[in-house]
Write a protein that holds these residues in place. Structure first.
Motif: not given
Length: 80
Positions: A41-45, A47-51, A68-79
């Motif tokens: 689920e984190q990797q999917l988030d 990938c979608w962020d990068l796209l 660039k792919a952002r760190p998962i910790s950053e992507v997962e903290s989006y509101r």
């Protein structure tokens, strides 16, 4: 990573996610399966962020290869 490669990776991850979720409905998930599902689920988030980044760069006449792919910790903290 080009858009096609990102889409291929998303397809792979979605397939794995579906397999894990269908297993959850049947015999249930092991702790390893639950950990892997969270990772998928984190990797999917990610990938979608990068796209989305790549599409935004194209929209604003920038080079999508600069995304660039952002760190998962950053992507997962989006509101949401």
């Amino acid at each position: 990573m080009a858009d096609g490669e990102i889409h291929s990776r998303i397809d792979e991850l979605v397939s794995e996610e579906h397999q894990l979720r269908s297993r959850a409905l049947g015999s249930g998930l092991t702790s390893e399966d639950r950990t892997r599902l969270a990772e998928v689920e984190q990797q999917l988030d990610q990938c979608w962020d990068l796209l989305r980044q790549r599409r935004a760069k194209v929209e604003f006449d920038e080079n999508p290869e600069d995304a660039k792919a952002r760190p998962i910790s950053e992507v997962e903290s989006y509101r949401q």
